[in-house]
Design an enzyme around this catalytic site. Structure first.
Site, PDB file in Angstrom:
ATOM      1  N   ASP A  38       0.834  -1.191   0.000  1.00 52.25           N
ATOM      2  CA  ASP A  38       0.000   0.000   0.000  1.00 52.25           C
ATOM      3  C   ASP A  38       0.878   1.253   0.000  1.00 52.25           C
ATOM      4  OD1 ASP A  38      -2.718   1.249   0.478  1.00 52.25           O
ATOM      5  OD2 ASP A  38      -1.663   1.971   2.251  1.00 52.25           O
ATOM      6  N   GLU A  88       1.582  -0.420  -5.055  1.00 48.64           N
ATOM      7  CA  GLU A  88       0.694   0.697  -5.342  1.00 48.64           C
ATOM      8  C   GLU A  88       1.639   1.889  -5.490  1.00 48.64           C
ATOM      9  OE1 GLU A  88      -3.396   2.709  -3.646  1.00 48.64           O
ATOM     10  OE2 GLU A  88      -1.788   2.304  -2.231  1.00 48.64           O
TER      11      GLU A  88
END
Length: 696
Positions: free
Chosen positions: A337, A374
């Site tokens: 993330d 990401e």
């Protein structure tokens, strides 16, 4: 020759050097703190105990080795509950947050138990750490090691997948509940589940020192090494460890890999107004990126603080954590993330060759795992196409935006959509990367569901309690005339056609497709595009939709089957547009709907893509076939003339997004033959695909 017969239970395990280390005689407690002046471990008998039954003081002379505090406690073992407690300088303006009364979560805790206890004395009492024995009978389980190019990812939420009563599982909302629904995932055909955060996080969101709205998504880590206690069926402390391992083993037995969404960019301790729960009370200046004076937290995560991932101590913790999940839990991969934060140095500056990114790619103990970034953060870093090397795949945000806008009918998207369909070589061809470095997605947990993407022009986040300020305003969505649900059958058929268009594009593109939980059955969040706090039917999978929207489910299942059996769609090298086979045909060919070579200088109208079967080197089994893809994203019905170049090939219809149920997809390649006159009519906003007969 000496023959080896390894016992299935005696498999490789990764021993952590910190935390609670179980031995035959007791437990060794090991914790890092450079600035602490005293260290204690608090032992509890029960989860609900407010005060410890025993306090073990570390001896500064005998229990401290450099900056590592290590004390042995005899006579205890697995199941023991504990906290750390540390004295040291308290000077927030210089970044020191020691509090001798704080109960601290061990940064290397393998499990937590209980909840935050209400405070009447100003002391925050977080969940207790649990001493864990890593023993588990894996029955010979190993990582599946499926090539990334052959992967179909299903992003899902452990609790939300089965929490609804409509799931009719015995263990709803848990790791065991996910096991009960594995037959569904097998039937759908996905090859990997990407689980939204399962490492420990507060069940309620922390604002200041107050626990408020539900923290449903879990992007607020509290203990990186521990599976979330809230997803365990049993309430016995530490039961989540075995139940999570049972789930991973069952997934592997079903042929499904497990990818974890990991959040190494911030923690739930927040900024200077947040609580002291763990890292803050042990060595705040090391674990977080602070401003030059040290009194405030740099916030590249958008969540109050930024984990200092490129400090050697934090870097070591992250590597131990990844190895722990891979070798003690048999995890097959990770999605990082806000991974661009891993590219920032200890002062927050982006580095051209970040050591953390390279070390994750090169770590021999992670060599069997998939690593997905990401490739952006909340402070403006956007590194899609430039994050790492061949080992790193990326969530392709450009794919998401171009696919949405193309099917919405925006101008100027034919060229970008063709590039995305062909594997995004503009982003990934440099530095020896491959099409499978692109994780293609149209939706994710963050934003509209696929159904809502074609049902709402605007976000509807009122239920979040933030007066609609939260969530992205740029959704590239449309409602086609009515905001939200409709009873108008023609409009609903248009929406369904658009869902099929986008699913077809996703599953027929080079790269790696990712589908979001429930998109295959039109799951809706009622227009909420930021359902992070919605632990209710807004977020949960409604299993009644499987029957209600059986047509779309069967369509998506057919698409996945086509993809899995066609190496034409799973290239490991970029298409070149140059001749490559004995026919002298290019590996990708583009035409207009008139059947002429496409004019990229003046792109308009329909688009035709001819993908010849791969060369034998890329298709050793010889199962690849020529595919012909026809796209009409215009608001008008178009007549497509099939190109002269393909007239010698016999074609059968494979996909028709305007077709009725059972006439929309033919995964066995037994669809009707292409029209004899080589003319195909495509209604507005639709696509068709044809497959060539196998050569004699």
């Amino acid at each position: 020759m000496l023959m080896r017969h390894p016992h299935p239970e005696l498999q490789f395990a990764y021993k952590l050097p910190y935390g609670a280390v179980v031995t035959d005689r007791g437990v060794q407690f090991v914790v890092f703190s450079r600035s602490a002046t005293a260290m204690r471990v608090l032992l509890y008998d029960k989860v609900d105990d407010r005060e410890p039954n025993e306090i073990i003081e570390f001896d500064r002379d005998t229990d401290r080795w450099g900056d590592v505090w290590s004390a042995f406690v005899p006579g205890i073992g697995a199941g023991q509950l504990y906290h750390f407690q540390a004295n040291g300088p308290y000077d927030p303006e210089s970044g020191q947050w020691f509090d001798g009364n704080a109960r601290l979560i061990d940064p290397f805790a393998k499990a937590l138990a209980g909840c935050f206890q209400k405070s009447t004395d100003g002391i925050i009492r977080p969940p207790k750490c649990v001493v864990v024995d890593d023993h588990f009978d894996w029955e010979g389980d190993r990582h599946l090691r499926r090539p990334l190019s052959d992967t179909v990812i299903y992003e899902t939420h452990v609790r939300g997948f089965t929490q609804s009563k409509s799931s009719r599982v015995k263990h709803s909302g848990t790791y065991l509940g996910l096991i009960e629904k594995l037959p569904y995932l097998q039937d759908l055909g996905v090859t990997a589940v990407e689980l939204m955060p399962i490492h420990e996080f507060p069940i309620l969101d922390i604002h200041g020192n107050q626990l408020e709205r539900p923290n449903y998504w879990g992007y607020d880590p509290m203990a990186f090494f521990a599976p979330h206690r809230g997803y365990a069926h049993s309430k016995v402390p530490g039961a989540q460890v075995n139940e999570f391992k049972q789930m991973v083993k069952a997934c592997h037995q079903a042929g499904i890999e497990v990818i974890l969404d990991v959040v190494f960019n911030h923690t739930c301790e927040g900024n200077e107004h947040g609580p002291v729960l763990s890292f803050k009370g042990l060595e705040n200046q090391v674990y977080y990126i602070l401003n030059s004076g040290g009194g405030h937290y740099s916030n590249y995560s958008g969540c109050g603080n930024t984990f200092n991932g490129n400090h050697p101590i934090s870097r070591e913790l992250i590597f131990h954590c990844l190895r722990h999940w891979v070798h003690n839990y048999h995890i097959d991969g990770f999605r990082f993330d806000l991974a661009s934060i891993l590219s920032r140095d200890r002062y927050g500056n982006l580095m051209p060759n970040p050591p953390m990114v390279e070390m994750i790619a090169e770590d021999p103990m992670l060599a069997d795992t998939k690593i997905i970034a990401e490739a952006w953060d909340a402070a403006g870093a956007y590194q899609v196409g430039s994050f790492g090397d061949l080992r790193w795949a990326e969530w392709n945000g450009r794919y998401r935006d171009d696919a949405r806008r193309y099917w919405r009918g925006d101008e100027g998207l034919i060229g970008p959509m063709a590039t995305r369909l062909a594997g995004s070589s503009d982003l990934y061809e440099h530095a020896g990367r491959a099409p499978y470095c692109s994780i293609n997605f149209i939706t994710s947990h963050d934003g509209f569901t696929l159904n809502d993407l074609v049902s709402y022009k605007d976000k509807h986040n009122q239920a979040n309690g933030e007066e609609g300020r939260d969530g992205d305003n740029n959704n590239c969505s449309d409602n086609y005339g009515v905001e939200g649900p409709t009873r108008r059958k023609p409009l609903d058929r248009l929406r369904l056609r658009q869902l099929k268009n986008m699913m077809s594009t996703l599953l027929l593109s080079q790269g790696v497709p990712m589908i979001v939980m429930g998109d295959e059955v039109r799951r809706t969040q009622k227009g909420n595009n930021n359902a992070y706090c919605q632990d209710n039917d807004i977020s949960w999978f409604d299993w009644k939709l499987v029957k209600k929207n059986e047509e779309l489910f069967n369509f998506v299942r057919g698409l996945i089957k086509i993809r899995k059996h066609q190496p034409t769609l799973r290239r490991t090298r970029f298409l070149t547009g140059r001749p490559f086979d004995s026919r002298g045909v290019a590996d990708v060919n583009w035409f207009s709907h008139l059947g002429l070579p496409f004019n990229w200088e003046n792109p308009s109208g329909g688009l035709v893509c001819w993908l010849p079967a791969p060369a034998p080197a890329d298709d050793p089994d010889g199962v690849g076939r020529d595919l012909l893809l026809l796209f009409n994203n215009t608001p008008e019905t178009l007549q497509f003339n099939l190109p002269e170049q393909i007239r010698g090939i016999r074609w059968s219809q494979m996909i028709d997004t305007n077709g009725a149920a059972q006439a929309d997809i033919f995964p066995e390649f037994d669809g009707p033959a292409a029209p004899a006159n080589r003319r195909v009519e495509l209604i507005y906003r639709s696509m068709q695909a044809f497959v060539a007969d196998m050569p004699n």
